[in-house]
Design a protein around this motif. Structure first.
Motif, PDB file in Angstrom:
ATOM      1  N   LEU A 129       0.802  -1.214   0.000  1.00  0.00           N
ATOM      2  CA  LEU A 129       0.000   0.000   0.000  1.00  0.00           C
ATOM      3  C   LEU A 129       0.839   1.271   0.000  1.00  0.00           C
ATOM      4  O   LEU A 129       0.358   2.326  -0.430  1.00  0.00           O
ATOM      5  CB  LEU A 129      -0.936   0.010   1.220  1.00  0.00           C
ATOM      6  N   VAL A 130       2.075   1.195   0.492  1.00  0.00           N
ATOM      7  CA  VAL A 130       2.858   2.419   0.663  1.00  0.00           C
ATOM      8  C   VAL A 130       4.093   2.494  -0.223  1.00  0.00           C
ATOM      9  O   VAL A 130       4.764   3.532  -0.262  1.00  0.00           O
ATOM     10  CB  VAL A 130       3.277   2.598   2.149  1.00  0.00           C
ATOM     11  N   ALA A 131       4.429   1.421  -0.941  1.00  0.00           N
ATOM     12  CA  ALA A 131       5.669   1.400  -1.722  1.00  0.00           C
ATOM     13  C   ALA A 131       5.727   2.544  -2.730  1.00  0.00           C
ATOM     14  O   ALA A 131       6.746   3.247  -2.838  1.00  0.00           O
ATOM     15  CB  ALA A 131       5.817   0.052  -2.426  1.00  0.00           C
ATOM     16  N   ASP A 132       4.651   2.762  -3.479  1.00  0.00           N
ATOM     17  CA  ASP A 132       4.652   3.822  -4.484  1.00  0.00           C
ATOM     18  C   ASP A 132       4.814   5.197  -3.842  1.00  0.00           C
ATOM     19  O   ASP A 132       5.573   6.036  -4.342  1.00  0.00           O
ATOM     20  CB  ASP A 132       3.356   3.780  -5.302  1.00  0.00           C
ATOM     21  N   GLN A 133       4.118   5.420  -2.737  1.00  0.00           N
ATOM     22  CA  GLN A 133       4.197   6.731  -2.087  1.00  0.00           C
ATOM     23  C   GLN A 133       5.589   7.007  -1.538  1.00  0.00           C
ATOM     24  O   GLN A 133       6.019   8.153  -1.476  1.00  0.00           O
ATOM     25  CB  GLN A 133       3.167   6.808  -0.964  1.00  0.00           C
ATOM     26  N   LEU A 134       6.285   5.949  -1.127  1.00  0.00           N
ATOM     27  CA  LEU A 134       7.633   6.121  -0.596  1.00  0.00           C
ATOM     28  C   LEU A 134       8.699   6.047  -1.683  1.00  0.00           C
ATOM     29  O   LEU A 134       9.890   6.190  -1.399  1.00  0.00           O
ATOM     30  CB  LEU A 134       7.910   5.058   0.480  1.00  0.00           C
TER      31      LEU A 134
END
Length: 379
Positions: A129-134
């Motif tokens: 869920l957070v890989a793209d945002q990070l």
């Protein structure tokens, strides 16, 4: 377990007042599910009011059991009251800043000569869920945690240009070297995604949440563990917290603060008669009990008999040692050799409960079979 949780909050508030604690760090899980019960939410509300009234600020990160969105509601408003929620990615590099010396409020941004404590919060990071945002290509616990700690290091470096910064990181994750227990859920499907300790190198202190056992992974990295035992695998745990002292030179001391357990956990094993009669188990009469009976045949009314001595027996299992002759044969082979319908019924009863039928049970089965025979004969 609300009464036990209230008793823990009483101990926590007392410890905060007794030790003049400036900040209480709660590294998730705050709740045990994404939709907590109303009474549990009220308990957290009461705990936060009491902790801040005792003179402490509070920082919380969301864990894998929490709903980060729900827990993080009104975070900017709560910040004014001394409750600092770190549940969103955009707050990873937004620390709570405290001048060394215990002054509250966190207004240390412009300090030049003095030292500050910068406390950062890393919520539970679900890689997918957070890989793209990070900005990471591989959706793994290692990569997203590394990205989060890199953001924190960049902020520490920036602030270090104007003040001596002692960085404290609060994170909910499974760091390699920890010892798991049955209460924790897997962090990833098919296994636990652990992160290496060197991701936290360079920070003054790292306070971890997720594992239920209080433990030190290194002099600068520790789990506080859960305040209460939530499974019998935690029966040997001594629950507590860590009290961290920081002065202008950094971390000066780490000492344990222990919580009194509301009830002992007992893991008992043996034949029923021995458990009921031996004075060796007297201490467990007031404990929550997990019992494994080893009788060759499963005793009748086993739970009732156990609770006559151990009224709070919560878990009962059977692991026969030995057994009557012939038990080594398979159920299917014994079924094939059964001479009549009564033997089939008796064999099934023995198979599912681990004990042969007594005379009264055999008579009841025989009567039932006879009634069936007479009904079929009348058709």
């Amino acid at each position: 377990m609300l009464d036990a949780q209230r008793a823990f909050v009483d101990q926590l508030v007392d410890a905060v007042a007794r030790h003049a604690v400036d900040v209480v760090l709660i590294a998730g899980d705050v709740y045990d599910r994404a939709l907590p019960g109303v009474d549990v939410v009220h308990l957290l509300d009461d705990a936060l009011v009491r902790l801040t009234s005792a003179g402490a600020q509070v920082m919380l990160t969301s864990g894998n059991h929490d709903s980060a969105i729900r827990l993080g509601f009104a975070s900017r408003l709560l910040e004014r009251g001394g409750v600092h929620l770190r549940t969103r990615l955009d707050s990873l590099d937004q620390p709570l800043l405290l001048p060394v010396g215990g002054a509250s409020g966190g207004a240390a941004e412009g300090a030049v000569d003095g030292a500050v404590v910068a406390i950062y919060g890393i919520p539970w990071l679900e890689p997918r869920l957070v890989a793209d945002q990070l900005g990471v290509e591989t959706a793994s616990h290692f990569e997203v945690t590394r990205a989060a700690t890199d953001l924190i290091r960049q902020d520490v470096e920036r602030r270090s240009a104007t003040a001596a910064v002692h960085s404290v990181v609060l994170a909910h994750t499974f760091a390699s070297g920890g010892i798991s227990s049955d209460s924790e859920r897997d962090l990833s499907i098919g296994g636990v995604g652990a992160v290496p300790l060197d991701l936290f190198d360079g920070f003054s202190y790292t306070a971890l949440g997720h594992l239920h056992g209080r433990q030190s992974l290194s002099p600068q990295v520790r789990y506080s563990g859960s305040p209460l035992a939530y499974s019998f695998s935690e029966a040997s745990h001594q629950k507590g917290a860590w009290l961290i002292d920081i002065d202008a030179g950094g971390v000066t001391a780490v000492q344990e603060v222990l919580w009194d357990a509301p009830r002992t956990l007992a893991v008992l094993r043996g034949p029923l008669a021995e458990l009921l009669e031996s004075s060796e188990y007297s201490w467990a009469e007031t404990a929550y009990c997990q019992v494994t009976l080893t009788d060759a045949q499963r005793p009748a009314r086993a739970m009732d008999q156990l609770r006559s001595r151990f009224p709070d027996t919560l878990v009962l299992s059977f692991e026969p040692e030995g057994g009557p002759a012939g038990t080594a044969s398979t159920y299917s082979s014994r079924l094939a050799e059964a001479p009549d319908d009564l033997a089939v019924c008796c064999g099934f009863l023995e198979h599912v409960r681990g004990r042969v039928p007594d005379d009264a049970e055999k008579a009841a089965l025989a009567a039932a079979l006879e009634n069936v025979r007479l009904q079929e004969a009348s058709l």
